[in-house]
Design a protein around this motif. Structure first.
Motif, PDB file in Angstrom:
ATOM      1  N   THR A   4      59.343  50.851  13.861  1.00  0.00           N
ATOM      2  CA  THR A   4      59.487  51.693  14.830  1.00  0.00           C
ATOM      3  C   THR A   4      58.601  51.193  16.111  1.00  0.00           C
ATOM      4  O   THR A   4      58.274  51.971  16.823  1.00  0.00           O
ATOM      5  CB  THR A   4      59.312  53.066  14.522  1.00  0.00           C
ATOM      6  N   THR A   5      58.364  49.872  15.631  1.00  0.00           N
ATOM      7  CA  THR A   5      57.388  49.380  16.705  1.00  0.00           C
ATOM      8  C   THR A   5      57.878  49.564  18.150  1.00  0.00           C
ATOM      9  O   THR A   5      59.085  49.128  18.620  1.00  0.00           O
ATOM     10  CB  THR A   5      57.038  47.693  16.556  1.00  0.00           C
ATOM     11  N   PRO A   6      57.353  50.040  19.219  1.00  0.00           N
ATOM     12  CA  PRO A   6      57.779  50.097  20.849  1.00  0.00           C
ATOM     13  C   PRO A   6      57.262  48.788  21.166  1.00  0.00           C
ATOM     14  O   PRO A   6      56.169  48.481  21.467  1.00  0.00           O
ATOM     15  CB  PRO A   6      56.945  51.234  21.188  1.00  0.00           C
ATOM     16  N   TRP A   7      58.431  47.940  21.412  1.00  0.00           N
ATOM     17  CA  TRP A   7      58.043  46.540  21.987  1.00  0.00           C
ATOM     18  C   TRP A   7      57.521  46.425  23.398  1.00  0.00           C
ATOM     19  O   TRP A   7      57.082  45.507  23.883  1.00  0.00           O
ATOM     20  CB  TRP A   7      59.242  45.744  21.731  1.00  0.00           C
ATOM     21  N   THR A   8      57.777  47.534  24.089  1.00  0.00           N
ATOM     22  CA  THR A   8      57.452  47.486  25.466  1.00  0.00           C
ATOM     23  C   THR A   8      56.944  49.075  25.852  1.00  0.00           C
ATOM     24  O   THR A   8      57.239  50.005  25.030  1.00  0.00           O
ATOM     25  CB  THR A   8      58.424  47.576  26.533  1.00  0.00           C
ATOM     26  N   ALA A  13      51.426  54.302  22.302  1.00  0.00           N
ATOM     27  CA  ALA A  13      52.364  54.275  21.389  1.00  0.00           C
ATOM     28  C   ALA A  13      52.293  53.040  20.569  1.00  0.00           C
ATOM     29  O   ALA A  13      52.442  52.812  19.603  1.00  0.00           O
ATOM     30  CB  ALA A  13      53.773  54.577  21.872  1.00  0.00           C
ATOM     31  N   ILE A  14      52.098  51.955  21.303  1.00  0.00           N
ATOM     32  CA  ILE A  14      51.853  50.810  20.829  1.00  0.00           C
ATOM     33  C   ILE A  14      50.722  50.584  19.752  1.00  0.00           C
ATOM     34  O   ILE A  14      50.749  50.040  18.649  1.00  0.00           O
ATOM     35  CB  ILE A  14      51.824  49.689  21.804  1.00  0.00           C
ATOM     36  N   LEU A  15      49.541  51.063  20.007  1.00  0.00           N
ATOM     37  CA  LEU A  15      48.351  51.126  19.488  1.00  0.00           C
ATOM     38  C   LEU A  15      48.670  51.994  18.118  1.00  0.00           C
ATOM     39  O   LEU A  15      48.349  51.465  17.071  1.00  0.00           O
ATOM     40  CB  LEU A  15      47.233  51.800  20.095  1.00  0.00           C
ATOM     41  N   ARG A  16      49.217  53.107  18.311  1.00  0.00           N
ATOM     42  CA  ARG A  16      49.548  53.811  17.181  1.00  0.00           C
ATOM     43  C   ARG A  16      50.507  53.258  16.197  1.00  0.00           C
ATOM     44  O   ARG A  16      50.335  53.288  15.244  1.00  0.00           O
ATOM     45  CB  ARG A  16      50.077  55.327  17.787  1.00  0.00           C
TER      46      ARG A  16
END
Length: 169
Positions: A4-8, A13-16
Motif C-alpha cells: 500500500t505504498t503511496p508512491w506520491t 503517509a510515505i514515512l508511515r
C-alpha cells in the motif's frame, strides 16, 4: 502482505508506509517458527529472532512515545544491562512478544498520526529531535534488524526474502 505504498503525496503517509513495510517483515520472519526456533540464540552475543522483535517493540515505544511524552506499559530496559530488551524471558512466548510489538506499533502510530512531523522533543539522552527524525530513525532501525532477522531465519530453516512477496524457501 499487500503493498500500500503511496508512491506520491503526503510525507507522513510515505514515512508511515516505509516503517510499516519493515515492521510487517519483522513479524513475518517469526511466522512458522516454533517457540524453540524463535528463541534460539544464533550469535555469540545471544541474538534470537524473538529477541530482535522484542527490541523493535521497545524502541518503537521509546522513540515515539517516551520521547513525545506519551505513557507506555513497562519497557524491558535495565540501566546496568544495555541488552536486556534483546533477551526474551522464560515466561514470554512468541504470542506475548508479538502482542507487545502490536501494542507498541499502535501507540507509536497514534503519536505519528497526532503530531506534526516538525514537532520536537528532548530525548532521554538530551538530544532535541523532531518527529520526522524519529520516523526516519525507526525506519532505519527496523530495516537493519529485519536484515538480521532474514539471516537468522535462513540459518534456522533456509527461508529467505526480505518481504513476503519476494520470499523463497
Amino acid at each position: 502482505m499487500t503493498n500500500t505504498t503511496p508512491w506520491t503525496g503526503d510525507e507522513k503517509a510515505i514515512l508511515r508506509s516505509g516503517l510499516d513495510r519493515h515492521r510487517d517483515a519483522a513479524l513475518w520472519k517469526l511466522e512458522g517458527l516454533d517457540e524453540e526456533q524463535a528463541r534460539r540464540r544464533m550469535t555469540p552475543s545471544g541474538t534470537s529472532p524473538l529477541g530482535l522483535v522484542k527490541h523493535l517493540a521497545a524502541v518503537d515505544y521509546w522513540w515515539f512515545c517516551v520521547t513525545f511524552g506519551q505513557e507506555t506499559e513497562p519497557l524491558p530496559f535495565v540501566d546496568d544491562d544495555p541488552d536486556a530488551d534483546l533477551r526474551v524471558d522464560d515466561g514470554e512466548s512468541v504470542a506475548d512478544v508479538v502482542a507487545f510489538y502490536r501494542r507498541a506499533r499502535a501507540a507509536a502510530d497514534e503519536v505519528l498520526a497526532r503530531l506534526p512531523l516538525d514537532e520536537v522533543a528532548t530525548s532521554e539522552d538530551g538530544r532535541v529531535v523532531s518527529l520526522r527524525w524519529v520516523a526516519v530513525h525507526m525506519i532505519e532501525e527496523t530495516a537493519r534488524h529485519v536484515g538480521h532477522l532474514d539471516i537468522l531465519r535462513e540459518l534456522i530453516d533456509g527461508a529467505t526474502g526480505d518481504h513476503r512477496r519476494f520470499a523463497a524457501s
